[in-house]
Design a protein around this motif. Structure first.
Motif, PDB file in Angstrom:
ATOM      1  N   UNK A  40       0.393  80.873  28.972  1.00  0.00           N
ATOM      2  CA  UNK A  40      -0.347  79.660  28.613  1.00  0.00           C
ATOM      3  C   UNK A  40       0.250  79.008  27.369  1.00  0.00           C
ATOM      4  N   UNK A  41       0.543  79.823  26.359  1.00  0.00           N
ATOM      5  CA  UNK A  41       1.133  79.298  25.122  1.00  0.00           C
ATOM      6  C   UNK A  41       2.480  78.632  25.410  1.00  0.00           C
ATOM      7  N   UNK A  42       3.292  79.297  26.238  1.00  0.00           N
ATOM      8  CA  UNK A  42       4.602  78.742  26.586  1.00  0.00           C
ATOM      9  C   UNK A  42       4.451  77.392  27.271  1.00  0.00           C
ATOM     10  N   UNK A  43       3.472  77.289  28.178  1.00  0.00           N
ATOM     11  CA  UNK A  43       3.261  76.029  28.886  1.00  0.00           C
ATOM     12  C   UNK A  43       2.828  74.917  27.942  1.00  0.00           C
ATOM     13  N   UNK A  44       1.970  75.246  26.973  1.00  0.00           N
ATOM     14  CA  UNK A  44       1.480  74.233  26.032  1.00  0.00           C
ATOM     15  C   UNK A  44       2.585  73.783  25.075  1.00  0.00           C
ATOM     16  N   UNK A  45       3.403  74.725  24.609  1.00  0.00           N
ATOM     17  CA  UNK A  45       4.509  74.343  23.715  1.00  0.00           C
ATOM     18  C   UNK A  45       5.575  73.588  24.505  1.00  0.00           C
ATOM     19  N   UNK A  46       5.777  73.981  25.757  1.00  0.00           N
ATOM     20  CA  UNK A  46       6.717  73.266  26.632  1.00  0.00           C
ATOM     21  C   UNK A  46       6.294  71.808  26.788  1.00  0.00           C
ATOM     22  N   UNK A  47       4.994  71.587  26.956  1.00  0.00           N
ATOM     23  CA  UNK A  47       4.492  70.220  27.076  1.00  0.00           C
ATOM     24  C   UNK A  47       4.783  69.430  25.808  1.00  0.00           C
ATOM     25  N   UNK A  48       4.562  70.040  24.652  1.00  0.00           N
ATOM     26  CA  UNK A  48       4.892  69.377  23.384  1.00  0.00           C
ATOM     27  C   UNK A  48       6.386  69.060  23.318  1.00  0.00           C
ATOM     28  N   UNK A  49       7.209  70.035  23.691  1.00  0.00           N
ATOM     29  CA  UNK A  49       8.657  69.821  23.667  1.00  0.00           C
ATOM     30  C   UNK A  49       9.059  68.694  24.617  1.00  0.00           C
ATOM     31  N   UNK A  50       8.358  68.561  25.738  1.00  0.00           N
ATOM     32  CA  UNK A  50       8.644  67.469  26.669  1.00  0.00           C
ATOM     33  C   UNK A  50       8.280  66.112  26.060  1.00  0.00           C
ATOM     34  N   UNK A  51       7.119  66.032  25.414  1.00  0.00           N
ATOM     35  CA  UNK A  51       6.749  64.781  24.741  1.00  0.00           C
ATOM     36  C   UNK A  51       7.829  64.385  23.733  1.00  0.00           C
ATOM     37  N   UNK A  52       8.221  65.342  22.905  1.00  0.00           N
ATOM     38  CA  UNK A  52       9.192  65.059  21.850  1.00  0.00           C
ATOM     39  C   UNK A  52      10.588  64.826  22.418  1.00  0.00           C
ATOM     40  N   UNK A  53      10.925  65.553  23.488  1.00  0.00           N
ATOM     41  CA  UNK A  53      12.224  65.350  24.121  1.00  0.00           C
ATOM     42  C   UNK A  53      12.334  63.981  24.761  1.00  0.00           C
ATOM     43  N   UNK A  54      11.268  63.560  25.452  1.00  0.00           N
ATOM     44  CA  UNK A  54      11.280  62.229  26.065  1.00  0.00           C
ATOM     45  C   UNK A  54      11.341  61.137  24.997  1.00  0.00           C
ATOM     46  N   UNK A  55      10.642  61.358  23.887  1.00  0.00           N
ATOM     47  CA  UNK A  55      10.694  60.387  22.790  1.00  0.00           C
ATOM     48  C   UNK A  55      12.101  60.317  22.202  1.00  0.00           C
ATOM     49  N   UNK A  56      12.716  61.472  22.017  1.00  0.00           N
ATOM     50  CA  UNK A  56      14.085  61.497  21.496  1.00  0.00           C
ATOM     51  C   UNK A  56      15.037  60.745  22.430  1.00  0.00           C
ATOM     52  N   UNK A  57      14.889  60.968  23.735  1.00  0.00           N
ATOM     53  CA  UNK A  57      15.743  60.273  24.699  1.00  0.00           C
ATOM     54  C   UNK A  57      15.544  58.755  24.630  1.00  0.00           C
ATOM     55  N   UNK A  58      14.307  58.333  24.396  1.00  0.00           N
ATOM     56  CA  UNK A  58      14.041  56.903  24.230  1.00  0.00           C
ATOM     57  C   UNK A  58      14.762  56.354  23.001  1.00  0.00           C
ATOM     58  N   UNK A  59      14.718  57.119  21.907  1.00  0.00           N
ATOM     59  CA  UNK A  59      15.360  56.657  20.676  1.00  0.00           C
ATOM     60  C   UNK A  59      16.885  56.585  20.833  1.00  0.00           C
ATOM     61  N   UNK A  60      17.453  57.567  21.535  1.00  0.00           N
ATOM     62  CA  UNK A  60      18.900  57.571  21.766  1.00  0.00           C
ATOM     63  C   UNK A  60      19.291  56.376  22.631  1.00  0.00           C
ATOM     64  N   UNK A  61      18.499  56.109  23.666  1.00  0.00           N
ATOM     65  CA  UNK A  61      18.768  54.951  24.527  1.00  0.00           C
ATOM     66  C   UNK A  61      18.640  53.652  23.747  1.00  0.00           C
ATOM     67  N   UNK A  62      17.599  53.546  22.938  1.00  0.00           N
ATOM     68  CA  UNK A  62      17.367  52.331  22.162  1.00  0.00           C
ATOM     69  C   UNK A  62      18.539  52.052  21.228  1.00  0.00           C
ATOM     70  N   UNK A  63      18.992  53.100  20.553  1.00  0.00           N
ATOM     71  CA  UNK A  63      20.122  52.937  19.626  1.00  0.00           C
ATOM     72  C   UNK A  63      21.373  52.497  20.385  1.00  0.00           C
ATOM     73  N   UNK A  64      21.589  53.094  21.546  1.00  0.00           N
ATOM     74  CA  UNK A  64      22.781  52.753  22.319  1.00  0.00           C
ATOM     75  C   UNK A  64      22.743  51.306  22.798  1.00  0.00           C
ATOM     76  N   UNK A  65      21.591  50.888  23.277  1.00  0.00           N
ATOM     77  CA  UNK A  65      21.484  49.539  23.848  1.00  0.00           C
ATOM     78  C   UNK A  65      21.486  48.440  22.789  1.00  0.00           C
ATOM     79  N   UNK A  66      20.935  48.736  21.625  1.00  0.00           N
ATOM     80  CA  UNK A  66      20.781  47.698  20.603  1.00  0.00           C
ATOM     81  C   UNK A  66      21.905  47.677  19.571  1.00  0.00           C
ATOM     82  N   UNK A  67      22.634  48.758  19.446  1.00  0.00           N
ATOM     83  CA  UNK A  67      23.671  48.828  18.412  1.00  0.00           C
ATOM     84  C   UNK A  67      25.071  49.013  18.987  1.00  0.00           C
ATOM     85  N   UNK A  68      25.295  48.449  20.145  1.00  0.00           N
ATOM     86  CA  UNK A  68      26.619  48.544  20.758  1.00  0.00           C
ATOM     87  C   UNK A  68      26.917  47.247  21.513  1.00  0.00           C
ATOM     88  N   UNK A  69      28.062  47.226  22.157  1.00  0.00           N
ATOM     89  CA  UNK A  69      28.456  46.051  22.937  1.00  0.00           C
ATOM     90  C   UNK A  69      27.978  46.185  24.382  1.00  0.00           C
TER      91      UNK A  69
END
Length: 298
Positions: free
Chosen positions: A214-243
């Motif tokens: 149960x603990x692993x599943x709950x921390x995994x969910x947190x890691x997914x939230x943060x991982x998806x957010x990180x991927x959004x930030x990486x995409x945003x930087x790529x799209x807005x700060x490049x050609x």
């Protein structure tokens, strides 16, 4: 066997077995999986190897721990250009799934096509250098040969407790910092700390399966939230700060707005999830795990 410590084995046997299995699985991915799938799998396993080393950091000693951690960290970074582009494409798919019904049909298609072209180019360049067929295989084989350099001699499971406390404490501190100073860097730092705790909860499944699953599943969910957010930030930087080749300025503005809205949603979810996971004081967390180990280990 799976990525977990087994009660019937001594600690040192567990560590060597798990490390060997993860490295071997990386080599298998290279042989059998499609390149982008293999890169994704290997990157995940390299993180698991680093988490495994971190679990016995105090037992190994700082010098040897850093040597092992840096080896796998740097190897992961060499895979990052391809993995980041794949993550960019997956993030566009997530945005399309979330907002596609509200935007014209082909809004996301041109963005994904540009990313795919770039990924294909990077992959081809690496293949021409025999990166996957020779270099990466050699690096993984070397890591396998050096498993005896992991100086884990103790058979006492209790040697993991200082590292568990440190990982939990740093995660709690990173949570506070992320919401006190919200930006891509602070949330990325929290993500890394949460992922270590997630992998450690995987490793401890045998201590009390019902609780730690149960603990692993709950921390995994947190890691997914943060991982998806990180991927959004990486995409945003790529799209807005490049050609990057947008159709027009409105498409650029819209994708940025969608990324911001989705990031806000994920960070709101992560705040509650994190507060629940890091509700204890680090010392209390360590002492609780210590009692579980005493009751139900060996």
């Amino acid at each position: 066997m799976s990525y977990k410590l087994e009660k019937q084995e001594d600690l040192n046997e567990n560590i060597n077995r798990i490390a060997s299995e993860e490295i071997e699985a990386c080599l298998t991915s290279l042989k059998k999986a499609e390149i982008n799938e293999a890169v994704h799998d290997i990157r995940k396993r390299l993180k698991k190897l680093r988490a495994l080393a971190r679990l016995v950091r105090d037992e190994m000693g700082e010098k040897q721990y850093k040597k092992i951690n840096i080896y796998f960290r740097d190897l992961g970074r060499e895979l990052a250009p391809i993995r980041d582009l794949t993550a960019n494409m997956e993030t566009v798919d997530n945005l399309k799934e979330r907002y596609g019904d509200h935007i014209y049909v082909k809004f996301f298609d041109s963005i994904k096509q540009e990313l795919e072209k770039e990924r294909d180019k990077v992959t081809e360049e690496l293949q021409e250098k025999d990166f996957f067929s020779e270099y990466l295989v050699e690096k993984l084989e070397t890591a396998k040969e050096r498993l005896e350099d992991w100086p884990v001699k103790s058979t006492d499971i209790a040697v993991i407790l200082p590292s568990l406390k440190r990982v939990y404490e740093r995660g709690a501190d990173a949570l506070e910092e992320a919401y006190a100073n919200p930006n891509a860097a602070t949330f990325h730092e929290w993500r890394k700390r949460a992922e270590y705790l997630w992998h450690h909860s995987e490793l401890l499944q045998d201590v009390w399966p019902g609780l730690f699953k149960t603990l692993e599943a709950e921390i995994h969910l947190l890691a997914d939230y943060l991982g998806d957010d990180h991927d959004l930030m990486v995409l945003d930087e790529k799209l807005l700060n490049s050609d990057f080749n947008f159709k027009d300025e409105k498409q650029k503005e819209m994708i940025h707005a969608l990324i911001k809205e989705y990031s806000d949603h994920l960070r709101t979810n992560a705040e509650l999830q994190g507060a629940l996971i890091y509700a204890e004081k680090p010392k209390a967390f360590k002492n609780r795990i210590k009692k579980y180990l005493k009751i139900n280990w060996n």
